[in-house]
Enzyme design. Structure first.
Site, mmCIF file in Angstrom:
data_model
loop_
_atom_site.group_PDB
_atom_site.id
_atom_site.type_symbol
_atom_site.label_atom_id
_atom_site.label_comp_id
_atom_site.label_asym_id
_atom_site.label_seq_id
_atom_site.Cartn_x
_atom_site.Cartn_y
_atom_site.Cartn_z
ATOM 1 N N ASP A 8 47.135 27.392 -30.567
ATOM 2 C CA ASP A 8 45.566 27.268 -30.617
ATOM 3 C C ASP A 8 45.103 28.561 -30.282
ATOM 4 O O ASP A 8 43.816 28.541 -29.797
ATOM 5 C CB ASP A 8 45.012 26.105 -29.945
ATOM 6 N N LYS A 106 47.741 20.490 -36.627
ATOM 7 C CA LYS A 106 47.288 19.440 -35.830
ATOM 8 C C LYS A 106 45.697 18.843 -35.630
ATOM 9 O O LYS A 106 45.076 19.597 -35.952
ATOM 10 C CB LYS A 106 47.901 19.361 -34.364
ATOM 11 N N CYS A 151 45.720 21.453 -24.813
ATOM 12 C CA CYS A 151 46.954 21.775 -25.771
ATOM 13 C C CYS A 151 48.286 22.298 -25.112
ATOM 14 O O CYS A 151 49.288 21.631 -25.538
ATOM 15 C CB CYS A 151 46.266 22.657 -26.834
#
Ligand code: VGL
Ligand code: ZN
Length: 206
Positions: A8, A106, A151
């Protein structure tokens, strides 16, 4: 086979972004340097539809930071972020993307959030990255990116559970720190299950 997993590293998680992580952008030069030390580089991208259930704005009267029940799971509500196709969802421009073999997205199901790059928060559906890495013969997985306490943490915990020798490169990550100490607690939780936590120097100067 040694693999680097970029988590991310997106505009919305950097200063000025919708879910800004302090110093989030500062990991980028480190991540760029690290890449040449790995056989394989793969990436995860937070990729939400605009109606995602983790966004406070999609629940009447709710604000970021509130907690709700989302399909039977406790959900901390966030500002809208990483909306599919938006500038905020794009990788940070300074990130070297040439070596990224595959991107796994995701958070695409509006009814459930997904902090881990491997599974949604209910472990109901896999993104496919686990099988992909096993097929490639990956044994050692190094996790970097944003955010340490979400994450990165859940990705590393799942990787470890799936049997990868898992390492988190601490200075190539930054955290949200909703509560003071969240980053340190996340690192401690990872260490407690056998995940290695190292500094980038240990690889760059090796
Ligand atoms: C993340 C909160 C919401 C993360 C993603 O990538 O750490 N955190 N969505
Ligand atoms: Zn998200």
């Amino acid at each position: 086979m040694k693999t680097l997993l970029l988590t991310d590293i997106q505009n919305d998680f950097c200063p000025g972004g919708a879910l800004s992580v302090k110093e989030g952008n500062q990991i980028v030069p480190i991540v760029n340097k690290l890449q040449s030390h790995f056989d394989l580089v793969v990436a995860v991208q937070d990729w939400h539809p605009a109606n995602h259930g983790s966004f406070a704005a999609n629940h009447e009267g709710k604000n970021p930071g509130d907690i709700i029940d989302l399909n039977g799971l406790e959900q901390f509500l966030w500002p809208a972020h990483c909306v599919q196709g938006s500038k905020g969802a794009e990788y940070v421009a300074e990130l070297n993307q040439e070596r990224i073999e595959r991107v796994f997205q995701k958070g695409t199901d509006p009814t459930i959030d997904s902090y881990s790059g491997f599974f949604d928060n209910g472990h109901r559906r896999a993104t496919g990255i686990g099988d992909y890495l096993k097929e490639k013969g990956v044994t050692e997985l190094y996790v970097v990116g944003l955010a340490t306490d979400y994450c990165v943490k859940y990705t590393a915990l799942d990787a470890n559970e799936l049997g990868f020798k898992t390492t988190v490169i601490e200075d190539a990550c930054r955290g949200v720190e909703v509560k003071e100490g969240d980053i340190e607690r996340a690192l401690e939780e990872m260490r407690s299950v056998g995940i290695n936590v190292i500094k980038s120097d240990e690889l760059l100067n090796a």
